[in-house]
Design a protein around this motif. Sequence first.
Motif, PDB file in Angstrom:
ATOM      1  N   SER A 203       0.400   5.292  -7.229  1.00  0.00           N
ATOM      2  CA  SER A 203       0.225   3.891  -6.849  1.00  0.00           C
ATOM      3  C   SER A 203      -1.035   3.324  -7.477  1.00  0.00           C
TER       4      SER A 203
ATOM      5  N   LEU B  78      -6.452   5.653   1.012  1.00  0.00           N
ATOM      6  CA  LEU B  78      -5.173   5.013   0.727  1.00  0.00           C
ATOM      7  C   LEU B  78      -5.383   3.532   0.478  1.00  0.00           C
TER       8      LEU B  78
ATOM      9  N   SER C 284      -1.767  -1.508   0.663  1.00  0.00           N
ATOM     10  CA  SER C 284      -0.369  -1.826   0.362  1.00  0.00           C
ATOM     11  C   SER C 284       0.546  -0.618   0.464  1.00  0.00           C
ATOM     12  N   GLN C 285       0.015   0.557   0.787  1.00  0.00           N
ATOM     13  CA  GLN C 285       0.842   1.756   0.887  1.00  0.00           C
ATOM     14  C   GLN C 285       1.401   1.902   2.299  1.00  0.00           C
TER      15      GLN C 285
ATOM     16  N   ASP D 193       3.073   7.550   3.171  1.00  0.00           N
ATOM     17  CA  ASP D 193       2.172   8.157   2.190  1.00  0.00           C
ATOM     18  C   ASP D 193       1.028   8.892   2.881  1.00  0.00           C
TER      19      ASP D 193
ATOM     20  N   GLN E  84       3.251  -1.062   6.212  1.00  0.00           N
ATOM     21  CA  GLN E  84       2.113  -0.883   5.319  1.00  0.00           C
ATOM     22  C   GLN E  84       0.830  -0.823   6.132  1.00  0.00           C
TER      23      GLN E  84
ATOM     24  N   TYR F 178      -3.326   6.762  -6.119  1.00  0.00           N
ATOM     25  CA  TYR F 178      -3.399   6.757  -4.655  1.00  0.00           C
ATOM     26  C   TYR F 178      -2.096   7.245  -4.043  1.00  0.00           C
TER      27      TYR F 178
END
Length: 415
Positions: A172, A204, A207-208, A212, A302, A343
Amino acid sequence: MNLTPAQAHEAYVGPPSEPVEVSAFVETARDLPLPVFSQSAAGLPEDVKESWTSLSEDDQQKIRAECCVDELRTLVEDTVRSPRLMAHVTRTHEASVHAIYDTAEPSNKRKRKRITLADPAEEHPEVTTLRLKLEATKLKCWPLTLHAASFIRPPRQPDHNTLIHVKKLGTSAAQEHDALIFVTVYNRQSWGQRILSRLSQHVLLGSQPLTDLFRAIPCPCKELPEEIRDENGRVTGYQDGPGNDDMAVDHEAGVVMCIEGILYGESDREDDYAHKVLQLSEALPEAKRPALTKGSALHATQLQDLTVRLHEPYWMLHAGSCEHFFSVTAIRLRHPTDPPTGYPLTTQITPPLSDICRVCTKVPAVYSVVGDTRLGESPFLICGPCWRWMGGSKDDRVLVAPLPKHHHGWLYGMS
């Protein structure tokens, strides 16, 4: 269980901050009149530039000299690079700590072996120069006093780091105004369920998704071997678990995260872990029932959609009964010197404590042998060479299960 002051200090997480809405934080930082991270004067407003240029050359030089840390940085770098100087600093620090402990311990217990320092007359000229510079430091907080004994302890397992470089687990890429979320993951101690021990630390993007974060955690349960069953459903053996791809999530294991009373499961189905936790909580007496609600799925949530409190421990459950606690330690915008891609990042992993082979008692065990009468106990932990030396077992009822290799999260990366 009653905790001693030292144990309580180690298990302490917090105090929590006020609730922080991550998306609102990003919007507020984006609307600031000044650039958050300005790498040159070109990004500053005109009135700030005029304030600087209106100063005389002498005033500008004084400000530059006052703010410059090149001399201090050079001294630190030269000391770290020199084995002789670094050994002197380390030994001097150990001697100071030893003297504090000796003075602070009034008991008649056997004292630690005293650390001796070289006579100043026999010192190397470089060491003498460094010692005189340190002694000339005018900071009143520099020397350690007797009161420092309550805040000094030897390094423990969570203080060490398996990694020597920041580990990039994904692909990412950060956007211009993306927030960085710093997360610390904890485990319960096996000998004290109220004591938390740090497992890993991660970075992180806002936006993840929450998936994740789950995938980045180096939990040994993700490496458990898979059972091999015969036609009657009897376990006949084991094979290695999922492959080397850390992004391969076992959805059958299930996972749920609880953040500010909201349960985030692996799906929107009614049979996921979030729904089961709600069912268990509803079975509790009303006085002990926590206020829980079911939120969206992990992959659809997110990090920037959350409202969190810094240093507040949040709960995670997966693989049946494997618990973790995690806390958000910092939220900030991405600095130009931060990695642009890769990321989530892992910055720290506590080295795992492996079980030792019970035959040679020298190397870590790699197998758990169940039902072998030759070994005297079941299960029996044994290393590879000792198991090969014994020749295996001809009994079909003996099961050999491979132990987790602790590869997840640091030896392999996400793809």
